[in-house]
Design a protein around this motif. Sequence first.
Motif, PDB file in Angstrom:
ATOM      1  N   THR A 116       0.836  -1.205   0.000  1.00 54.39           N
ATOM      2  CA  THR A 116       0.000   0.000   0.000  1.00 54.39           C
ATOM      3  C   THR A 116       0.871   1.256   0.000  1.00 54.39           C
ATOM      4  OG1 THR A 116      -1.770  -1.141   1.185  1.00 54.39           O
ATOM      5  CG2 THR A 116      -1.826   1.256   1.222  1.00 54.39           C
ATOM      6  N   LYS A 160       2.396   1.752  -3.408  1.00 59.10           N
ATOM      7  CA  LYS A 160       1.382   2.251  -4.350  1.00 59.10           C
ATOM      8  C   LYS A 160       1.117   3.733  -4.117  1.00 59.10           C
ATOM      9  CE  LYS A 160      -3.121   1.163  -6.284  1.00 59.10           C
ATOM     10  NZ  LYS A 160      -4.243   0.230  -6.358  1.00 59.10           N
ATOM     11  N   ASN A 161       1.046   4.133  -2.849  1.00 57.54           N
ATOM     12  CA  ASN A 161       0.827   5.549  -2.527  1.00 57.54           C
ATOM     13  C   ASN A 161       1.934   6.426  -3.099  1.00 57.54           C
ATOM     14  OD1 ASN A 161      -1.580   5.171  -1.156  1.00 57.54           O
ATOM     15  ND2 ASN A 161      -0.630   5.076   0.869  1.00 57.54           N
ATOM     16  N   ARG A 162       3.169   5.948  -3.013  1.00 59.41           N
ATOM     17  CA  ARG A 162       4.296   6.740  -3.488  1.00 59.41           C
ATOM     18  C   ARG A 162       4.330   6.804  -5.012  1.00 59.41           C
ATOM     19  NH1 ARG A 162       8.826   4.607   0.815  1.00 59.41           N
ATOM     20  NH2 ARG A 162       8.151   5.883   2.551  1.00 59.41           N
ATOM     21  N   ARG A 163       4.088   5.667  -5.628  1.00 58.66           N
ATOM     22  CA  ARG A 163       4.187   5.602  -7.097  1.00 58.66           C
ATOM     23  C   ARG A 163       3.013   6.285  -7.797  1.00 58.66           C
ATOM     24  NH1 ARG A 163       6.145  -0.690  -7.860  1.00 58.66           N
ATOM     25  NH2 ARG A 163       8.315  -0.364  -7.298  1.00 58.66           N
ATOM     26  N   GLU A 164       1.833   6.128  -7.203  1.00 60.48           N
ATOM     27  CA  GLU A 164       0.623   6.598  -7.888  1.00 60.48           C
ATOM     28  C   GLU A 164      -0.040   7.783  -7.186  1.00 60.48           C
ATOM     29  OE1 GLU A 164      -2.007   3.277  -8.431  1.00 60.48           O
ATOM     30  OE2 GLU A 164      -0.363   1.917  -8.972  1.00 60.48           O
ATOM     31  N   ASP A 165       0.605   8.236  -6.084  1.00 62.15           N
ATOM     32  CA  ASP A 165       0.007   9.314  -5.288  1.00 62.15           C
ATOM     33  C   ASP A 165      -1.440   8.949  -4.927  1.00 62.15           C
ATOM     34  OD1 ASP A 165       0.184  11.684  -3.933  1.00 62.15           O
ATOM     35  OD2 ASP A 165      -0.530  12.901  -5.603  1.00 62.15           O
ATOM     36  N   ALA A 166      -1.601   7.671  -4.475  1.00 57.30           N
ATOM     37  CA  ALA A 166      -2.945   7.117  -4.266  1.00 57.30           C
ATOM     38  C   ALA A 166      -3.586   7.574  -2.956  1.00 57.30           C
ATOM     39  CB  ALA A 166      -2.886   5.599  -4.296  1.00 57.30           C
ATOM     40  N   ASN A 167      -2.772   7.911  -1.955  1.00 58.11           N
ATOM     41  CA  ASN A 167      -3.292   8.381  -0.666  1.00 58.11           C
ATOM     42  C   ASN A 167      -4.225   7.376   0.003  1.00 58.11           C
ATOM     43  OD1 ASN A 167      -3.164  10.379   1.301  1.00 58.11           O
ATOM     44  ND2 ASN A 167      -5.084  11.330   0.635  1.00 58.11           N
TER      45      ASN A 167
END
Length: 231
Positions: free
Chosen positions: A32, A35-42
């Motif tokens: 998770t 993913k947050n870092r790569r996609e700025d998913a928050n």
Amino acid sequence: MNKKIELQDLGRKDYKETWDYQETLFKGILDTKIKNRREDANLETNNYFLFVEHPHVYTLGKSGDMSNLLVDEAQLAEKNATFYKVNRGGDITYHGPGQIVGYPILDLDNFFTDIHKYLRLLEEMIILTLAEYGLKAERSKGETGVWLDVGTPFARKICAMGVRASRWVTMHGFALNVNADLGYFDLMIPCGIRGKAVTSLNVELGKKQVYEAEVKEKLLKHFKTLFEAEF
């Protein structure tokens, strides 16, 4: 910042099965975060707190010395015990029935990014819990864990600790002796520290048995306060 923690009491469970389960939860949090870092998913990251009791087992940490295990495979089998090399810090540790083992699998980005503080708060949780039973527990300089009568010839360890952290996600944790069979500690040099005794809460209180569910309640109460967490 998600300060909610999912509590799971696994009962008695094989060490390797529990380790694999920890790794699954640990990887889920890491995935998770990536993913947050790569996609700025928050996306929110989860936090877990596992309680478990293991059958007799010895585990050796990354920096551990194999010579601190004082028996061979045949002798381990006689004692119905197993052995694993693991990816936590620390040296050799024993787990077994009558011991409360806790594995907080946390994203410290939800709390604070300081491993030293994390270990000190885990120790403080144990110290505050034991104080409720009238015991003065404390830290021993340079030796992670919780001890009684530090600085005297009667110093004895009541709680061992060893953690792993990656990208501020934790796993492994603490092992508090509550109704432990202390004879099993004679088969190793606890945490690689010679000449130090080990004790259990029931021995210190002069009781045959201490109610473990009550100890767990106290541990969680103090953990919740120290980490400003929600269960």
